[in-house]
Design an enzyme around this catalytic site. Structure first.
Site, PDB file in Angstrom:
ATOM      1  N   SER A   8       2.569 -11.199  -8.182  1.00  0.00           N
ATOM      2  CA  SER A   8       2.593 -10.245  -9.292  1.00  0.00           C
ATOM      3  C   SER A   8       3.721  -9.257  -9.011  1.00  0.00           C
ATOM      4  O   SER A   8       4.159  -9.101  -7.866  1.00  0.00           O
ATOM      5  CB  SER A   8       1.247  -9.526  -9.437  1.00  0.00           C
ATOM      6  OG  SER A   8       0.847  -8.922  -8.219  1.00  0.00           O
ATOM      7  N   GLU A  10       5.509  -5.293  -9.861  1.00  0.00           N
ATOM      8  CA  GLU A  10       5.299  -3.928 -10.351  1.00  0.00           C
ATOM      9  C   GLU A  10       6.633  -3.316 -10.766  1.00  0.00           C
ATOM     10  O   GLU A  10       7.645  -3.464 -10.081  1.00  0.00           O
ATOM     11  CB  GLU A  10       4.657  -3.073  -9.260  1.00  0.00           C
ATOM     12  CG  GLU A  10       4.386  -1.635  -9.710  1.00  0.00           C
ATOM     13  CD  GLU A  10       3.537  -0.891  -8.718  1.00  0.00           C
ATOM     14  OE1 GLU A  10       2.418  -1.375  -8.431  1.00  0.00           O
ATOM     15  OE2 GLU A  10       3.986   0.158  -8.202  1.00  0.00           O
ATOM     16  N   THR A  41       3.914   1.429 -13.754  1.00  0.00           N
ATOM     17  CA  THR A  41       3.355   2.611 -13.120  1.00  0.00           C
ATOM     18  C   THR A  41       3.386   3.829 -14.029  1.00  0.00           C
ATOM     19  O   THR A  41       4.038   3.849 -15.068  1.00  0.00           O
ATOM     20  CB  THR A  41       4.130   2.962 -11.837  1.00  0.00           C
ATOM     21  OG1 THR A  41       5.451   3.355 -12.190  1.00  0.00           O
ATOM     22  CG2 THR A  41       4.198   1.779 -10.898  1.00  0.00           C
ATOM     23  N   ALA A  44       4.996  10.709 -11.532  1.00  0.00           N
ATOM     24  CA  ALA A  44       4.226  11.695 -10.768  1.00  0.00           C
ATOM     25  C   ALA A  44       3.419  12.576 -11.706  1.00  0.00           C
ATOM     26  O   ALA A  44       3.920  13.067 -12.717  1.00  0.00           O
ATOM     27  CB  ALA A  44       5.172  12.551  -9.933  1.00  0.00           C
ATOM     28  N   ASP A 102      -1.295  11.324  -7.508  1.00  0.00           N
ATOM     29  CA  ASP A 102      -0.883  12.436  -6.653  1.00  0.00           C
ATOM     30  C   ASP A 102      -0.584  13.667  -7.496  1.00  0.00           C
ATOM     31  O   ASP A 102      -0.213  13.562  -8.664  1.00  0.00           O
ATOM     32  CB  ASP A 102       0.373  12.061  -5.861  1.00  0.00           C
ATOM     33  CG  ASP A 102       0.118  10.888  -4.920  1.00  0.00           C
ATOM     34  OD1 ASP A 102      -0.974  10.860  -4.311  1.00  0.00           O
ATOM     35  OD2 ASP A 102       1.005  10.018  -4.796  1.00  0.00           O
ATOM     36  N   ASP A 153     -11.574   6.359   4.860  1.00  0.00           N
ATOM     37  CA  ASP A 153     -10.711   5.640   3.924  1.00  0.00           C
ATOM     38  C   ASP A 153     -11.358   4.326   3.500  1.00  0.00           C
ATOM     39  O   ASP A 153     -11.333   3.968   2.312  1.00  0.00           O
ATOM     40  CB  ASP A 153      -9.359   5.388   4.580  1.00  0.00           C
ATOM     41  CG  ASP A 153      -8.258   5.133   3.572  1.00  0.00           C
ATOM     42  OD1 ASP A 153      -8.077   5.971   2.675  1.00  0.00           O
ATOM     43  OD2 ASP A 153      -7.593   4.093   3.666  1.00  0.00           O
ATOM     44  N   ARG A 159     -16.369   2.357  -2.217  1.00  0.00           N
ATOM     45  CA  ARG A 159     -16.887   3.015  -3.428  1.00  0.00           C
ATOM     46  C   ARG A 159     -16.147   2.521  -4.674  1.00  0.00           C
ATOM     47  O   ARG A 159     -16.758   2.307  -5.729  1.00  0.00           O
ATOM     48  CB  ARG A 159     -16.750   4.535  -3.295  1.00  0.00           C
ATOM     49  CG  ARG A 159     -17.800   5.187  -2.425  1.00  0.00           C
ATOM     50  CD  ARG A 159     -17.803   6.695  -2.574  1.00  0.00           C
ATOM     51  NE  ARG A 159     -16.607   7.294  -2.008  1.00  0.00           N
ATOM     52  CZ  ARG A 159     -16.476   7.646  -0.732  1.00  0.00           C
ATOM     53  NH1 ARG A 159     -17.478   7.464   0.113  1.00  0.00           N
ATOM     54  NH2 ARG A 159     -15.359   8.200  -0.307  1.00  0.00           N
ATOM     55  N   PHE A 211       9.744   7.692   1.089  1.00  0.00           N
ATOM     56  CA  PHE A 211       8.494   7.179   0.514  1.00  0.00           C
ATOM     57  C   PHE A 211       7.417   7.074   1.592  1.00  0.00           C
ATOM     58  O   PHE A 211       6.257   7.453   1.386  1.00  0.00           O
ATOM     59  CB  PHE A 211       8.705   5.781  -0.086  1.00  0.00           C
ATOM     60  CG  PHE A 211       9.574   5.742  -1.312  1.00  0.00           C
ATOM     61  CD1 PHE A 211       9.822   6.870  -2.065  1.00  0.00           C
ATOM     62  CD2 PHE A 211      10.146   4.540  -1.721  1.00  0.00           C
ATOM     63  CE1 PHE A 211      10.620   6.821  -3.195  1.00  0.00           C
ATOM     64  CE2 PHE A 211      10.954   4.478  -2.846  1.00  0.00           C
ATOM     65  CZ  PHE A 211      11.189   5.621  -3.580  1.00  0.00           C
ATOM     66  N   HIS A 261       1.894  -8.832  -4.085  1.00  0.00           N
ATOM     67  CA  HIS A 261       2.274  -7.935  -5.172  1.00  0.00           C
ATOM     68  C   HIS A 261       3.583  -7.281  -4.770  1.00  0.00           C
ATOM     69  O   HIS A 261       3.657  -6.589  -3.737  1.00  0.00           O
ATOM     70  CB  HIS A 261       1.188  -6.873  -5.369  1.00  0.00           C
ATOM     71  CG  HIS A 261       1.421  -5.950  -6.518  1.00  0.00           C
ATOM     72  ND1 HIS A 261       1.332  -6.356  -7.830  1.00  0.00           N
ATOM     73  CD2 HIS A 261       1.733  -4.617  -6.560  1.00  0.00           C
ATOM     74  CE1 HIS A 261       1.569  -5.321  -8.628  1.00  0.00           C
ATOM     75  NE2 HIS A 261       1.825  -4.257  -7.879  1.00  0.00           N
TER      76      HIS A 261
END
Length: 288
Positions: A8, A10, A41, A44, A102, A153, A159, A211, A261
């Site tokens: 895939s 992005e 995406t 920010a 973020d 984490d 969850r 990054f 990905h």
């Protein structure tokens, strides 16, 4: 290596008309490689929400590709987020990448929006109420920078999956052992959902260092040595980048990894070269 991997791609939403034209050229260049989906995406702080929506809707309407829209918790109340996801559902989009997101630059640490979803687990549960989406969430082989510990984490990842996520796509990393150790820790914690490695080909080493510092990823010393002196030699840098990313993927495939990905940064050449090295050939070639 048992089979040709599933892939895939992005992309990030373009800033202007010229960028949008380039994005469509990139999509056309990579479409023959048969990605399972292509994701777009947010900027920010959710700053490109409208542009992202427009792009993924156009991908769904005008291409043969399956789009996945990124959605974050930042800067919006639940009703606003739900309205966005309902609009996507009505447009035929069935895959969402659900992320906490973020804080906008210069605003300090992330804080939930008043009346908004607090985190990706809540967002995933909210998406499940809107429609039967396929939901991908983020995973962090070296732990999220805001996480107090690796164990916490992993609990957060559980969850998200328990809330209804379909798979987890990892933050980028540069050594196979980083992912393999994470996969083992997930298995020991009872996490059995698909874990898809996120692969970032290095187009600009200095940017990658920036990054990585922001997201907690380790840049190995051997990479710094490998890319040293290539700032003004883009052709050699691209060859080194393709080789490095391909070797990482091949090492993972040898350990049973079958899905990747790619964070393309809207540059198709590297992704195309890596796909070919992994045995993923364009459909036109395969039919010849």
């Amino acid at each position: 290596m048992s089979r040709i991997p599933t892939i895939s791609f992005e992309f990030f939403p373009p800033k202007d008309e010229a960028g949008e034209a380039k994005l469509w050229e990139t999509l056309e260049r990579l479409a023959p490689y048969g990605p399972r989906f292509v994701s777009v995406t947010y900027g920010a702080g959710g700053s490109t929400r409208e542009r992202t929506s427009r792009i993924v809707t156009r991908i769904k309407r005008e291409s043969g590709l399956e789009p996945a829209a990124h959605l974050t918790c930042v800067g919006a109340a639940r009703d606003e987020v739900d309205a966005v996801s309902r609009g996507w559902w009505d447009a035929g989009i069935r895959h969402v990448v659900a992320l906490r997101g973020d804080a906008p630059a210069g605003t300090g640490k992330y804080r939930p929006h008043p009346g908004g979803y607090a985190n990706a687990a809540e967002l995933t549960a909210g998406l499940r109420k809107v429609g039967d989406f396929e939901i991908s969430v983020g995973a962090y082989p070296e732990s999220h920078p805001d996480s107090p510990s690796p164990a916490a984490d992993l609990d957060n990842l559980k969850r998200k999956l328990d809330a209804g996520a379909t798979r987890a796509i990892t933050q980028f990393f540069f050594e196979a052992e980083t992912f393999l150790r994470f996969r083992d820790r997930c298995a020991a914690a009872g996490i059995n959902a698909p874990l898809v490695p996120g692969i970032l080909p290095v187009t600009n080493f200095r940017k990658v260092v920036e990054f990585s510092a922001a997201c907690g990823a380790t840049v190995p010393a051997w990479m710094a040595e490998l890319f040293e002196g290539l700032d003004d030699d883009p052709e050699t840098r691209q060859l080194v980048a393709a080789t490095t990313a391909s070797e990482l993927c091949l090492a993972l495939m040898a350990e049973g990894v079958e899905d990747f990905h790619f964070y393309t940064l809207n540059r198709p050449q590297l992704a195309a070269a890596i796909c070919r090295r992994l045995g993923v050939r364009p459909e036109l070639d395969a039919a010849a």
